[in-house]
Design a protein around this motif. Sequence first.
Motif, short mmCIF file in Angstrom:
data_model
loop_
_atom_site.label_atom_id
_atom_site.label_comp_id
_atom_site.label_asym_id
_atom_site.label_seq_id
_atom_site.Cartn_x
_atom_site.Cartn_y
_atom_site.Cartn_z
N GLU A 3 -22.26 29.64 -13.81
CA GLU A 3 -22.69 28.24 -13.86
C GLU A 3 -22.84 27.86 -15.38
OE1 GLU A 3 -26.55 27.25 -12.38
OE2 GLU A 3 -27.34 29.19 -13.00
N ALA A 4 -22.29 26.48 -15.77
CA ALA A 4 -21.99 26.16 -17.14
C ALA A 4 -23.55 25.35 -17.43
CB ALA A 4 -21.04 24.78 -17.23
N LEU A 5 -24.12 24.92 -16.77
CA LEU A 5 -25.34 24.03 -17.00
C LEU A 5 -26.62 24.43 -16.24
CD1 LEU A 5 -23.89 20.51 -18.25
CD2 LEU A 5 -25.11 22.25 -19.87
N PRO A 6 -27.05 25.65 -16.22
CA PRO A 6 -28.25 26.00 -15.31
C PRO A 6 -29.22 24.87 -15.25
CG PRO A 6 -27.52 27.87 -16.70
CD PRO A 6 -26.82 26.75 -17.13
N TRP A 7 -29.85 24.54 -14.13
CA TRP A 7 -30.79 23.72 -14.07
C TRP A 7 -30.58 22.09 -14.15
CZ3 TRP A 7 -34.27 25.67 -10.82
CH2 TRP A 7 -34.64 26.85 -10.98
N PHE A 8 -29.36 21.84 -14.54
CA PHE A 8 -28.82 20.53 -14.54
C PHE A 8 -28.16 20.29 -13.06
CE2 PHE A 8 -29.18 20.57 -18.93
CZ PHE A 8 -28.85 19.34 -19.34
N PRO A 9 -28.37 19.12 -12.82
CA PRO A 9 -27.86 18.46 -11.43
C PRO A 9 -26.38 18.85 -11.23
CG PRO A 9 -29.00 16.76 -12.39
CD PRO A 9 -28.76 17.59 -13.55
N ALA A 10 -26.05 19.26 -10.27
CA ALA A 10 -24.50 19.79 -9.98
C ALA A 10 -23.81 18.61 -10.04
CB ALA A 10 -24.42 19.98 -8.33
N TRP A 11 -23.89 17.29 -9.79
CA TRP A 11 -23.12 15.86 -9.96
C TRP A 11 -22.91 15.96 -11.54
CZ3 TRP A 11 -24.54 12.28 -13.07
CH2 TRP A 11 -25.79 12.04 -13.46
N PHE A 12 -23.57 16.22 -12.34
CA PHE A 12 -23.49 15.87 -13.85
C PHE A 12 -22.63 16.98 -14.31
CE2 PHE A 12 -25.06 16.66 -18.28
CZ PHE A 12 -24.53 15.37 -18.64
N GLU A 13 -22.76 18.28 -14.06
CA GLU A 13 -21.90 19.48 -14.27
C GLU A 13 -20.48 19.23 -13.83
OE1 GLU A 13 -21.53 24.34 -14.23
OE2 GLU A 13 -23.42 23.34 -14.10
N ARG A 14 -20.33 18.74 -12.56
CA ARG A 14 -18.95 18.32 -12.25
C ARG A 14 -18.48 17.06 -12.87
NH1 ARG A 14 -17.97 19.01 -5.73
NH2 ARG A 14 -16.00 17.97 -6.47
N LEU A 15 -19.12 16.04 -13.32
CA LEU A 15 -18.48 14.91 -14.02
C LEU A 15 -17.92 15.30 -15.50
CD1 LEU A 15 -18.70 11.81 -14.29
CD2 LEU A 15 -20.81 11.95 -15.42
N LEU A 16 -18.84 16.44 -15.80
CA LEU A 16 -18.10 16.91 -17.37
C LEU A 16 -17.02 17.66 -17.24
CD1 LEU A 16 -21.69 17.94 -18.97
CD2 LEU A 16 -20.17 15.92 -19.53
N LEU A 17 -16.72 18.10 -16.05
CA LEU A 17 -15.56 19.05 -15.65
C LEU A 17 -14.59 18.48 -14.95
CD1 LEU A 17 -17.33 22.23 -14.73
CD2 LEU A 17 -15.96 22.13 -16.61
N ARG A 18 -14.81 16.90 -14.84
CA ARG A 18 -13.71 16.23 -13.87
C ARG A 18 -12.37 16.45 -14.32
NH1 ARG A 18 -16.17 12.84 -17.21
NH2 ARG A 18 -15.14 10.91 -17.84
N ARG A 19 -12.07 16.68 -15.51
CA ARG A 19 -10.61 16.31 -16.01
C ARG A 19 -9.97 17.70 -16.30
NH1 ARG A 19 -12.03 12.06 -20.98
NH2 ARG A 19 -13.84 13.48 -21.21
N VAL A 20 -10.64 18.74 -15.90
CA VAL A 20 -10.04 19.97 -15.95
C VAL A 20 -10.39 20.95 -14.81
CG1 VAL A 20 -12.05 20.95 -17.31
CG2 VAL A 20 -9.69 22.02 -17.81
N PRO A 21 -9.39 21.51 -14.45
CA PRO A 21 -9.73 22.67 -13.25
C PRO A 21 -10.51 23.83 -13.70
CG PRO A 21 -7.41 23.23 -14.10
CD PRO A 21 -7.78 21.71 -14.68
N TYR A 22 -11.47 24.09 -12.73
CA TYR A 22 -12.38 25.25 -13.56
C TYR A 22 -12.44 26.51 -12.32
CZ TYR A 22 -16.02 22.90 -10.57
OH TYR A 22 -16.63 22.25 -9.48
N VAL A 23 -12.69 27.44 -12.83
CA VAL A 23 -13.00 28.84 -12.03
C VAL A 23 -14.52 29.38 -12.12
CG1 VAL A 23 -12.33 31.14 -11.64
CG2 VAL A 23 -10.62 29.65 -12.22
N LEU A 24 -15.09 29.51 -11.13
CA LEU A 24 -16.29 30.12 -11.13
C LEU A 24 -16.44 31.59 -10.67
CD1 LEU A 24 -18.33 27.40 -9.05
CD2 LEU A 24 -18.26 27.84 -11.72
#
Length: 337
Positions: free
Chosen positions: A67-88
């Motif tokens: 995860e990129a931002l542990p303990w942050f809300p998931a919606w916030f992390e996805r908002l920051l990643l909205r312009r690029v595809p990501y792999v977990l």
Amino acid sequence: MRLFQYVPQLEQAGAEVTVSPLLSDAMLQARYQRGAYGVWALLRAYSRRLMTLLGSQQFDLVWIEKEALPWFPAWFERLLLRRVPYVLDFDDAIFHNYDLHRVLWVRHVYGRRIDRLMAGARLVVTGNRYMADRATAAAAQWVEVLPTVVDLVLYAAKPSYRVAAKPRIVWIGSPSTVPYLLALAQPLSALAKRQPFSLRVIGGGVVTMPGVDVEAVNWSADTEAAQIAECDVGIMPLKNSPWEQGKCAYKLIQYMACGLPTVASSVGANRDVLREGETGFFADTDDEWIERIEMLLCNVALRQLLGQAGRVRVEANYCLQQTAPRLVRLLMDAGVH
């Protein structure tokens, strides 16, 4: 093991790779030594990560360990990643940090955090089937299982199985996983009264077991393979709980790569990696641990037979030489689709 050792292969394939860790080596050392990171150091680490994510659109793909931002809300992390595809990528069942948390409000607020991140990922790569099933249930669009592996260039097979002095049992881990080893204190103490052996503990710090000759060895990436190969039997005890279902049996793979027979709990990925009676044995009770280990300590031919079979299994399934081409293709495909 899940990222750094693949960077050269990705670069050889034409990718430009930028690595951006959340926590520095110094912070991790502080965590192991003092049990905490330090508030200001943690704030600086998260500030750097936020800036990295804000600039993530310059990349074709973001590859995230867990995860990129542990303990942050998931919606916030996805908002920051909205312009690029990501792999977990997962080698631990970290979703249980949230959905099985002892505090009710954490389970309520964050229980589906990792599932939401999985659902938004271009690709989810997991170290075993337990985590892959979770990703599939979370509606991840593309899920692949890729084990945690060793580089055969760094792991040489054991040259000889005969023991001049008393044989060595080996366990490798970290201070946080020593409790798994300590659960074997009683059976190992009982075994020591019947069969001489020493227990080499790599990376776990000072460990004391009544009646057991324990040798504590500091962990080093440069020496771990050689330190394992000097031993005779590798062990991997685990509890049987949801968190342990997410373990990827990396200890077993290290032992087998060095040509050691293994004894392990029949939990999680251990069941996939170890072949009962072929590369080692499962043990789930004190009596089984004593019986299986004693059998190997007393039988040179059996140690050699199982140890060499384990090495062959690693060469076929659990080494960088096998998995790197596949991971490179997965990431390249994820970046262009």
